[in-house]
Motif scaffolding. Sequence first.
Motif, PDB file in Angstrom:
ATOM      1  N   ASN A   2       0.828  -1.199   0.000  1.00 26.61           N
ATOM      2  CA  ASN A   2       0.000   0.000   0.000  1.00 26.61           C
ATOM      3  C   ASN A   2       0.866   1.255   0.000  1.00 26.61           C
ATOM      4  O   ASN A   2       1.802   1.371   0.786  1.00 26.61           O
ATOM      5  CB  ASN A   2      -0.894  -0.012   1.253  1.00 26.61           C
ATOM      6  CG  ASN A   2      -2.100   0.870   1.102  1.00 26.61           C
ATOM      7  OD1 ASN A   2      -1.944   2.069   1.043  1.00 26.61           O
ATOM      8  ND2 ASN A   2      -3.274   0.266   1.037  1.00 26.61           N
ATOM      9  N   THR A   3       0.553   2.183  -0.909  1.00 26.41           N
ATOM     10  CA  THR A   3       1.316   3.438  -0.975  1.00 26.41           C
ATOM     11  C   THR A   3       0.505   4.629  -0.498  1.00 26.41           C
ATOM     12  O   THR A   3       0.910   5.778  -0.690  1.00 26.41           O
ATOM     13  CB  THR A   3       1.781   3.686  -2.427  1.00 26.41           C
ATOM     14  OG1 THR A   3       0.650   3.644  -3.297  1.00 26.41           O
ATOM     15  CG2 THR A   3       2.815   2.652  -2.851  1.00 26.41           C
ATOM     16  N   SER A  97       8.493   5.079   6.976  1.00 20.37           N
ATOM     17  CA  SER A  97       7.981   6.379   7.373  1.00 20.37           C
ATOM     18  C   SER A  97       9.063   7.441   7.206  1.00 20.37           C
ATOM     19  O   SER A  97      10.225   7.134   6.882  1.00 20.37           O
ATOM     20  CB  SER A  97       7.528   6.352   8.828  1.00 20.37           C
ATOM     21  OG  SER A  97       8.630   6.422   9.699  1.00 20.37           O
ATOM     22  N   THR A  98       8.700   8.677   7.453  1.00 18.30           N
ATOM     23  CA  THR A  98       9.649   9.782   7.472  1.00 18.30           C
ATOM     24  C   THR A  98      10.683   9.529   8.570  1.00 18.30           C
ATOM     25  O   THR A  98      10.443   8.722   9.476  1.00 18.30           O
ATOM     26  CB  THR A  98       8.905  11.094   7.733  1.00 18.30           C
ATOM     27  OG1 THR A  98       8.064  10.930   8.882  1.00 18.30           O
ATOM     28  CG2 THR A  98       8.056  11.491   6.530  1.00 18.30           C
ATOM     29  N   PRO A  99      11.851  10.209   8.508  1.00 18.06           N
ATOM     30  CA  PRO A  99      12.918   9.932   9.499  1.00 18.06           C
ATOM     31  C   PRO A  99      12.435  10.014  10.944  1.00 18.06           C
ATOM     32  O   PRO A  99      12.697   9.118  11.743  1.00 18.06           O
ATOM     33  CB  PRO A  99      13.961  11.015   9.200  1.00 18.06           C
ATOM     34  CG  PRO A  99      13.754  11.371   7.780  1.00 18.06           C
ATOM     35  CD  PRO A  99      12.274  11.228   7.521  1.00 18.06           C
ATOM     36  N   VAL A 100      11.761  11.106  11.275  1.00 13.62           N
ATOM     37  CA  VAL A 100      11.076  11.187  12.571  1.00 13.62           C
ATOM     38  C   VAL A 100       9.632  10.812  12.277  1.00 13.62           C
ATOM     39  O   VAL A 100       8.928  11.559  11.592  1.00 13.62           O
ATOM     40  CB  VAL A 100      11.169  12.601  13.169  1.00 13.62           C
ATOM     41  CG1 VAL A 100      10.411  12.656  14.492  1.00 13.62           C
ATOM     42  CG2 VAL A 100      12.624  13.010  13.373  1.00 13.62           C
ATOM     43  N   PHE A 105       4.510   6.232   4.328  1.00 16.18           N
ATOM     44  CA  PHE A 105       4.273   6.359   2.888  1.00 16.18           C
ATOM     45  C   PHE A 105       4.229   5.022   2.168  1.00 16.18           C
ATOM     46  O   PHE A 105       3.850   4.952   0.996  1.00 16.18           O
ATOM     47  CB  PHE A 105       5.340   7.254   2.242  1.00 16.18           C
ATOM     48  CG  PHE A 105       6.759   6.805   2.498  1.00 16.18           C
ATOM     49  CD1 PHE A 105       7.348   5.830   1.703  1.00 16.18           C
ATOM     50  CD2 PHE A 105       7.503   7.377   3.512  1.00 16.18           C
ATOM     51  CE1 PHE A 105       8.653   5.424   1.938  1.00 16.18           C
ATOM     52  CE2 PHE A 105       8.806   6.960   3.757  1.00 16.18           C
ATOM     53  CZ  PHE A 105       9.389   5.983   2.958  1.00 16.18           C
ATOM     54  N   PHE A 106       4.607   3.927   2.842  1.00 23.36           N
ATOM     55  CA  PHE A 106       4.566   2.613   2.207  1.00 23.36           C
ATOM     56  C   PHE A 106       4.382   1.573   3.300  1.00 23.36           C
ATOM     57  O   PHE A 106       5.086   1.601   4.321  1.00 23.36           O
ATOM     58  CB  PHE A 106       5.879   2.361   1.445  1.00 23.36           C
ATOM     59  CG  PHE A 106       5.897   1.076   0.673  1.00 23.36           C
ATOM     60  CD1 PHE A 106       5.160   0.933  -0.502  1.00 23.36           C
ATOM     61  CD2 PHE A 106       6.652  -0.001   1.111  1.00 23.36           C
ATOM     62  CE1 PHE A 106       5.187  -0.252  -1.214  1.00 23.36           C
ATOM     63  CE2 PHE A 106       6.684  -1.193   0.408  1.00 23.36           C
ATOM     64  CZ  PHE A 106       5.947  -1.320  -0.767  1.00 23.36           C
ATOM     65  N   SER A 107       3.446   0.653   3.096  1.00 21.58           N
ATOM     66  CA  SER A 107       3.156  -0.329   4.149  1.00 21.58           C
ATOM     67  C   SER A 107       2.574  -1.597   3.557  1.00 21.58           C
ATOM     68  O   SER A 107       2.047  -1.599   2.436  1.00 21.58           O
ATOM     69  CB  SER A 107       2.169   0.263   5.166  1.00 21.58           C
ATOM     70  OG  SER A 107       0.962   0.645   4.545  1.00 21.58           O
ATOM     71  N   THR A 108       2.671  -2.678   4.330  1.00 23.17           N
ATOM     72  CA  THR A 108       2.009  -3.918   3.939  1.00 23.17           C
ATOM     73  C   THR A 108       0.513  -3.749   4.136  1.00 23.17           C
ATOM     74  O   THR A 108       0.054  -2.868   4.875  1.00 23.17           O
ATOM     75  CB  THR A 108       2.505  -5.092   4.799  1.00 23.17           C
ATOM     76  OG1 THR A 108       2.169  -4.829   6.163  1.00 23.17           O
ATOM     77  CG2 THR A 108       4.005  -5.288   4.661  1.00 23.17           C
TER      78      THR A 108
END
Length: 804
Positions: A2-3, A97-100, A105-108
């Motif tokens: 998932n994006t 995710s973003t650094p913090v 932005f992308f996940s199973t």
Amino acid sequence: MNTNVIQIHKNECVNAQVESYLSFRPLVEYLKQRLKTEKSVKSEFYRFLLEKIQKDEVLLSSISAKELVKYKDTLELIFTILTPLMDNEDDFFWALSTPVPNEIFFSTNAFYKFFKDHDPKNKVSKDTDPVEKKQLKFVYNIILDRFYNFTSVLKNEIIYGHINEETKLTQYYNIQTNTKFVDIKYKNSLPELNFEELGQAFQNDSELEYLFDRIPLSNFVFEGFSIISITDVTLQHSIDGIRDALVNHNYQTEAYDHVIQALKSLSGNGSLEFGLMPFLTVNNKLVFDHKEFTQSKLINSAKASDLEEEVFYSLVDKYKENPRAIFVTAINEDQILKDPFLRVLKEAGVCSYSVLPVYYNTQLAGVLEVYSEQEIVIDDKLLSRLRPAMPLIGQLFQYNIEDFDAKMDEVLMDKFTALQPSVQWKFNEAVWRFLQKNNGKNKISEIETVTFKHMYPLFGAIDIRNSTIERNKALKDDLTVLLNSLTQALKEIKKIVSLEITDKILFNCKDWTKRIGNLSSSNEENQLNEFLTVEVYPFLSIIKANYPKTAEIVDEYFQVIVPETGAAFANRRQLEISMQMINTEVSQFLEKSQTNLQASYPCYFAKFRTDGVEYDIYIGQAISPEKPFDLLYLKNIRLWQLTSMVEIARLSKGLIGEMPRPLETTQLIFIHSNAIDISFRNDERRFDVEGAYNIRYEVVKKRIDKVLVKGTSERLTQPHKVAMVYFNPDEAKEYLEYVKYMQVQGYFNDDLEQLELDELQGVSGLKAMRVGIKYIENKKETAKKLKPKELESIEKEIASMMQN
């Protein structure tokens, strides 16, 4: 995969804690380093991904999360490299995710569905810090690790819990953040840190303030991306919950509730319930009727069904001989025929029931019950989930058993032995010296005598007025009822059965009825009992057996002589209940008072039950060597002795309206100013005085309760008065001052008497003071009403005494 972009803190406004950029440059640098050392086929895969990322230059610089939807295939390659091949993305909770972490932005698919289905408000966390503070901790955690090689006790993880809609049980997840692909740059020179001060700041929970002053975040830049993974930790969390219940809670109801809730989560089945049954024993016999130490479905069901205790105990004793796991998937009639105890469970709504033995150090400590209102098959999968909890439950049961035994010992010592906490220290020393002397020796030496020297004694007695007369009167009244009932029964029998022996027994009854008024010795009472036992009762039994028409007459008479309920014992029962009411109230008052006395200065306080209550108090330096003794403490306890006698008299007077047979009390104090020595008699398990002079104190104490005022037939002790006996007038001066003070305070009437007393056997020269007690007339006296359960308990005890 998932994006869709997930805003982690979508409902909260969070300010940026540090400058950060989403970029894949750290991953590129990592792949370049791996290609230098990687010799396996993986190197081709790494090279392919590296070329693909470098081809899309935008991925090497700052990019927004929303733009990454265009690079789904590249993100899937990254997923493939960074995760094990065996993991199925539909079951695997994983995301970028973003650094913090702020945007995912992308996940199973599993992660995306988890985040969408669960409300973040359900998160289980020990801290209640706001999001910004948590992010600060996250950022500083990484900085300290990267630049200062300082590993904080704070971990970048969150424990999250939610209620499963299907099972209605709480499931727990560990949310972890991996920052391997986050590069951190520092714009200026890195400041030095005092790690001792930093450690202290962590202890004081002020580490953020300390770090903020010394390491400004404005000088840092975060670049890269973080990896977030979620792991189901329900099993471990449940085990930790049981362990926490053992450590942080008491071992009764509170701990049981936590353990049972943890077992439910551990099972993963919302239809299952659990019961805990430790095996508590008294004199090596199992006992279960203790609400503090058990939450057993079987016990509660057995009580609700009035199952006889003997049946239940027999059942458990049989189980102890062959402890094993028992599984009953469905309780039906066939099962009940095999195991009759299952019927009480079925009546309680239980459909399936299983028992698992619980051990502590290889010893059977109790059983774990698993039951449900539905048909449940206990399979290996469930047993494997429960298995890690069994040793902890065994430990819980052992704590229960030890705590129960300790409570038994505490009450035993308090109620049935002379040993008290105030003197136990000296017994402990004596026992230790005894063990030292006999260590490894075949010949056992005698244990030393525990002695306390130079102790000041105080004696008081609260007696029930004319208790012997009241007992004789109650006995005569009851025997009159018995003989009148017997005479009436014999007359009724005579109308049905014509036997000369009936007239003979009837004649004896009438003769005994005349003699009852002058009954003066236990020998005459024994003769009457012999007449009833040898002549009357066999006669009635034979008549009933041979002449059925007399059965009702005989049965009615035998009901009259039942000790627990019969009319022929009513007066004695009433008298005993009245005496118990007084003694219970006096004992409770003295118990409460003793706590306050011990708080002022330790003392030995022993009370004895006679027809009333007597007590001995010993106080002095020897009883508490580490606390300086002063005569002030002795004066305080003497004043208490007088005021307590007034309070007790008022309490007993207040009970008169509740007593079946009204009784009054007398109050007596023996004044003895000289210190004495006391020793513990090992053979009699009690303290006694030492020395000839001291023994005289004991002699006087035991004889003064019936002493007469000199030259009269009047007893010194009288209701509504406090009598104080002494030898030397100097001894009475102190008490005389207390009496005057208490007269002003409204405790005593202005009627103090100075009296000389008759000589007693071996005792002469006794004197006494006697003063009337002032009752509070302007305040409506309300008799203390016993609770129904207290009265029922007293009546049962009296009935048992009568029977014996």
